[in-house]
Scaffold this motif. Structure first.
Motif, PDB file in Angstrom:
ATOM      1  N   LEU A  44       0.840  -1.194   0.000  1.00  0.00           N
ATOM      2  CA  LEU A  44       0.000   0.000   0.000  1.00  0.00           C
ATOM      3  C   LEU A  44       0.880   1.251   0.000  1.00  0.00           C
ATOM      4  CD1 LEU A  44      -2.765   1.313   0.102  1.00  0.00           C
ATOM      5  CD2 LEU A  44      -2.712   1.076   2.590  1.00  0.00           C
ATOM      6  N   TYR A  45       1.947   1.222   0.782  1.00  0.00           N
ATOM      7  CA  TYR A  45       2.868   2.360   0.829  1.00  0.00           C
ATOM      8  C   TYR A  45       3.462   2.637  -0.548  1.00  0.00           C
ATOM      9  CZ  TYR A  45       6.946   5.201   1.851  1.00  0.00           C
ATOM     10  OH  TYR A  45       7.885   6.190   1.835  1.00  0.00           O
ATOM     11  N   GLU A  46       3.908   1.583  -1.240  1.00  0.00           N
ATOM     12  CA  GLU A  46       4.490   1.759  -2.569  1.00  0.00           C
ATOM     13  C   GLU A  46       3.458   2.311  -3.551  1.00  0.00           C
ATOM     14  OE1 GLU A  46       7.836  -1.789  -2.605  1.00  0.00           O
ATOM     15  OE2 GLU A  46       5.718  -2.314  -2.841  1.00  0.00           O
ATOM     16  N   MET A  47       2.237   1.809  -3.443  1.00  0.00           N
ATOM     17  CA  MET A  47       1.187   2.298  -4.347  1.00  0.00           C
ATOM     18  C   MET A  47       0.862   3.765  -4.084  1.00  0.00           C
ATOM     19  SD  MET A  47      -1.431  -0.884  -4.827  1.00  0.00           S
ATOM     20  CE  MET A  47      -1.504  -1.513  -3.171  1.00  0.00           C
ATOM     21  N   LEU A  48       0.880   4.182  -2.807  1.00  0.00           N
ATOM     22  CA  LEU A  48       0.575   5.567  -2.470  1.00  0.00           C
ATOM     23  C   LEU A  48       1.710   6.519  -2.838  1.00  0.00           C
ATOM     24  CD1 LEU A  48      -1.192   5.128   0.984  1.00  0.00           C
ATOM     25  CD2 LEU A  48      -2.244   5.747  -1.200  1.00  0.00           C
ATOM     26  N   THR A  49       2.948   6.078  -2.678  1.00  0.00           N
ATOM     27  CA  THR A  49       4.070   6.971  -2.959  1.00  0.00           C
ATOM     28  C   THR A  49       4.420   7.035  -4.442  1.00  0.00           C
ATOM     29  OG1 THR A  49       5.672   5.230  -2.456  1.00  0.00           O
ATOM     30  CG2 THR A  49       5.096   6.756  -0.667  1.00  0.00           C
ATOM     31  N   MET A  50       4.268   5.943  -5.164  1.00  0.00           N
ATOM     32  CA  MET A  50       4.623   5.958  -6.573  1.00  0.00           C
ATOM     33  C   MET A  50       3.437   6.373  -7.446  1.00  0.00           C
ATOM     34  SD  MET A  50       6.890   3.284  -8.725  1.00  0.00           S
ATOM     35  CE  MET A  50       8.343   3.557  -7.746  1.00  0.00           C
ATOM     36  N   ARG A  51       2.271   5.952  -7.115  1.00  0.00           N
ATOM     37  CA  ARG A  51       1.001   6.329  -7.760  1.00  0.00           C
ATOM     38  C   ARG A  51       0.843   5.914  -9.217  1.00  0.00           C
ATOM     39  NH1 ARG A  51      -1.211  11.622  -4.841  1.00  0.00           N
ATOM     40  NH2 ARG A  51      -0.034  11.357  -2.939  1.00  0.00           N
ATOM     41  N   ASP A  52       1.903   5.581  -9.880  1.00  0.00           N
ATOM     42  CA  ASP A  52       1.801   5.205 -11.285  1.00  0.00           C
ATOM     43  C   ASP A  52       1.958   3.683 -11.405  1.00  0.00           C
ATOM     44  OD1 ASP A  52       2.050   4.752 -14.003  1.00  0.00           O
ATOM     45  OD2 ASP A  52       3.545   6.318 -14.327  1.00  0.00           O
ATOM     46  N   PRO A  53       0.868   2.971 -11.707  1.00  0.00           N
ATOM     47  CA  PRO A  53       0.929   1.503 -11.778  1.00  0.00           C
ATOM     48  C   PRO A  53       1.962   0.992 -12.790  1.00  0.00           C
ATOM     49  CG  PRO A  53      -1.347   2.251 -11.903  1.00  0.00           C
ATOM     50  CD  PRO A  53      -0.480   3.465 -11.966  1.00  0.00           C
ATOM     51  N   GLU A  54       2.143   1.717 -13.883  1.00  0.00           N
ATOM     52  CA  GLU A  54       3.118   1.297 -14.885  1.00  0.00           C
ATOM     53  C   GLU A  54       4.544   1.379 -14.338  1.00  0.00           C
ATOM     54  OE1 GLU A  54       4.507   2.556 -19.333  1.00  0.00           O
ATOM     55  OE2 GLU A  54       2.363   2.647 -18.858  1.00  0.00           O
ATOM     56  N   LYS A  55       4.830   2.442 -13.561  1.00  0.00           N
ATOM     57  CA  LYS A  55       6.155   2.560 -12.952  1.00  0.00           C
ATOM     58  C   LYS A  55       6.378   1.447 -11.935  1.00  0.00           C
ATOM     59  CE  LYS A  55       7.066   7.474 -13.463  1.00  0.00           C
ATOM     60  NZ  LYS A  55       7.291   8.740 -12.761  1.00  0.00           N
ATOM     61  N   LEU A  56       5.341   1.142 -11.149  1.00  0.00           N
ATOM     62  CA  LEU A  56       5.443   0.041 -10.183  1.00  0.00           C
ATOM     63  C   LEU A  56       5.744  -1.272 -10.891  1.00  0.00           C
ATOM     64  CD1 LEU A  56       2.553   0.715  -7.651  1.00  0.00           C
ATOM     65  CD2 LEU A  56       4.982   0.508  -7.124  1.00  0.00           C
ATOM     66  N   LEU A  57       5.055  -1.517 -11.987  1.00  0.00           N
ATOM     67  CA  LEU A  57       5.275  -2.737 -12.759  1.00  0.00           C
ATOM     68  C   LEU A  57       6.694  -2.778 -13.314  1.00  0.00           C
ATOM     69  CD1 LEU A  57       4.174  -5.349 -13.995  1.00  0.00           C
ATOM     70  CD2 LEU A  57       3.361  -3.971 -15.926  1.00  0.00           C
ATOM     71  N   ASN A  58       7.174  -1.655 -13.825  1.00  0.00           N
ATOM     72  CA  ASN A  58       8.537  -1.586 -14.365  1.00  0.00           C
ATOM     73  C   ASN A  58       9.582  -1.848 -13.288  1.00  0.00           C
ATOM     74  OD1 ASN A  58       7.612  -1.062 -16.937  1.00  0.00           O
ATOM     75  ND2 ASN A  58       7.845   1.159 -16.750  1.00  0.00           N
ATOM     76  N   VAL A  59       9.380  -1.309 -12.098  1.00  0.00           N
ATOM     77  CA  VAL A  59      10.318  -1.533 -10.993  1.00  0.00           C
ATOM     78  C   VAL A  59      10.310  -3.016 -10.612  1.00  0.00           C
ATOM     79  CG1 VAL A  59      10.738  -1.079  -8.547  1.00  0.00           C
ATOM     80  CG2 VAL A  59      10.260   0.818 -10.099  1.00  0.00           C
ATOM     81  N   SER A  60       9.133  -3.591 -10.485  1.00  0.00           N
ATOM     82  CA  SER A  60       8.999  -4.991 -10.117  1.00  0.00           C
ATOM     83  C   SER A  60       9.631  -5.901 -11.171  1.00  0.00           C
ATOM     84  CB  SER A  60       7.514  -5.338  -9.938  1.00  0.00           C
ATOM     85  OG  SER A  60       7.350  -6.684  -9.621  1.00  0.00           O
ATOM     86  N   THR A  61       9.351  -5.645 -12.431  1.00  0.00           N
ATOM     87  CA  THR A  61       9.905  -6.449 -13.519  1.00  0.00           C
ATOM     88  C   THR A  61      11.416  -6.311 -13.572  1.00  0.00           C
ATOM     89  OG1 THR A  61       7.863  -6.223 -14.783  1.00  0.00           O
ATOM     90  CG2 THR A  61       9.828  -6.860 -16.014  1.00  0.00           C
ATOM     91  N   GLY A  62      11.912  -5.099 -13.402  1.00  0.00           N
ATOM     92  CA  GLY A  62      13.359  -4.873 -13.398  1.00  0.00           C
ATOM     93  C   GLY A  62      14.047  -5.631 -12.277  1.00  0.00           C
ATOM     94  N   ALA A  63      13.431  -5.634 -11.100  1.00  0.00           N
ATOM     95  CA  ALA A  63      13.997  -6.366  -9.968  1.00  0.00           C
ATOM     96  C   ALA A  63      14.025  -7.866 -10.266  1.00  0.00           C
ATOM     97  CB  ALA A  63      13.191  -6.090  -8.700  1.00  0.00           C
ATOM     98  N   GLY A  64      12.943  -8.381 -10.829  1.00  0.00           N
ATOM     99  CA  GLY A  64      12.881  -9.797 -11.165  1.00  0.00           C
ATOM    100  C   GLY A  64      13.905 -10.183 -12.219  1.00  0.00           C
ATOM    101  N   GLU A  65      14.048  -9.344 -13.238  1.00  0.00           N
ATOM    102  CA  GLU A  65      15.034  -9.600 -14.294  1.00  0.00           C
ATOM    103  C   GLU A  65      16.448  -9.643 -13.706  1.00  0.00           C
ATOM    104  OE1 GLU A  65      14.667 -10.398 -17.462  1.00  0.00           O
ATOM    105  OE2 GLU A  65      12.480 -10.228 -17.424  1.00  0.00           O
ATOM    106  N   HIS A  66      16.723  -8.728 -12.783  1.00  0.00           N
ATOM    107  CA  HIS A  66      18.031  -8.696 -12.127  1.00  0.00           C
ATOM    108  C   HIS A  66      18.270 -10.002 -11.354  1.00  0.00           C
ATOM    109  CE1 HIS A  66      21.529  -7.205 -10.014  1.00  0.00           C
ATOM    110  NE2 HIS A  66      20.948  -7.555  -8.878  1.00  0.00           N
ATOM    111  N   LEU A  67      17.253 -10.479 -10.643  1.00  0.00           N
ATOM    112  CA  LEU A  67      17.395 -11.696  -9.849  1.00  0.00           C
ATOM    113  C   LEU A  67      17.551 -12.948 -10.713  1.00  0.00           C
ATOM    114  CD1 LEU A  67      14.805 -10.901  -7.044  1.00  0.00           C
ATOM    115  CD2 LEU A  67      17.309 -10.888  -6.857  1.00  0.00           C
ATOM    116  N   LEU A  68      17.103 -12.898 -11.954  1.00  0.00           N
ATOM    117  CA  LEU A  68      17.238 -14.033 -12.869  1.00  0.00           C
ATOM    118  C   LEU A  68      18.604 -14.086 -13.560  1.00  0.00           C
ATOM    119  CD1 LEU A  68      13.754 -14.016 -14.654  1.00  0.00           C
ATOM    120  CD2 LEU A  68      14.650 -15.790 -13.119  1.00  0.00           C
ATOM    121  N   GLU A  69      19.376 -13.030 -13.458  1.00  0.00           N
ATOM    122  CA  GLU A  69      20.606 -12.916 -14.248  1.00  0.00           C
ATOM    123  C   GLU A  69      21.576 -14.076 -14.033  1.00  0.00           C
ATOM    124  OE1 GLU A  69      23.057 -11.903 -17.094  1.00  0.00           O
ATOM    125  OE2 GLU A  69      21.095 -10.997 -16.776  1.00  0.00           O
TER     126      GLU A  69
END
Length: 172
Positions: A44-69
């Protein structure tokens, strides 16, 4: 050819699962892999502070891609065919969904094998997978600290860990 989903969270534990799957391939199993990472949903905190669902998705996807490296590097070095997928949600149930979407034949996941005196034998994700997946699930126990010295030689040839614990759950 079998298609095997390997759950990867970037930990050494999950890389043991990748090495185990690659070891099976090296021993003659005709297999290709789906390397999957599941990110926890935004708080909820991340959703309130970032407010842009697309940016949240990009951050999440980027983190996952990094962990798969590192898992990608292992597969590439072994000459294995693989696909990658990063999703967000409840990890165990999302891994089952990913496996079904990619028409996987089995799932390989790492788990801390603690056991003994009432201690849990599997981690929470591997435990849910073992109980709820309609696919066979192999749980690879993480090597203990005293086994670290043998890790390099053992994995240099991509053989599965000698002390790996396999829990194979058949089709329901």
């Amino acid at each position: 050819m079998l298609k095997i989903l390997v759950a990867v969270d970037g930990s050494e534990l999950s890389l043991d699962a990748v090495r185990h799957a690659l070891g099976l391939r090296q021993q003659g199993l005709a297999a290709e892999f789906v390397l999957a990472n599941v990110q926890e949903p935004a708080s909820l905190y991340e959703m309130l502070t970032m407010r842009d669902p697309e940016k949240l998705l990009n951050v999440s996807t980027g983190a996952g891609e990094h962990l798969l490296e590192r898992a990608r590097q292992l597969c590439t070095a072994a000459g294995a065919t693989y696909e990658c997928d990063v999703e967000s949600g409840d990890p165990a149930h999302m891994l089952i969904d990913i496996a079904e979407r990619y028409a996987c034949d089995a799932i390989v996941v790492g788990a801390r094998g603690r056991g003994g005196l009432g201690g849990p034998m599997l981690g929470s994700v591997s435990q849910v997978l073992a109980h709820e997946s309609p696919l066979p699930v192999t749980v690879v126990k993480h090597m203990q600290a005293d086994d670290e010295a043998s890790r390099e030689g053992m994995y240099a040839h991509m053989a599965p860990p000698a002390d790996s614990m396999e829990v194979v759950i058949g089709l329901a």
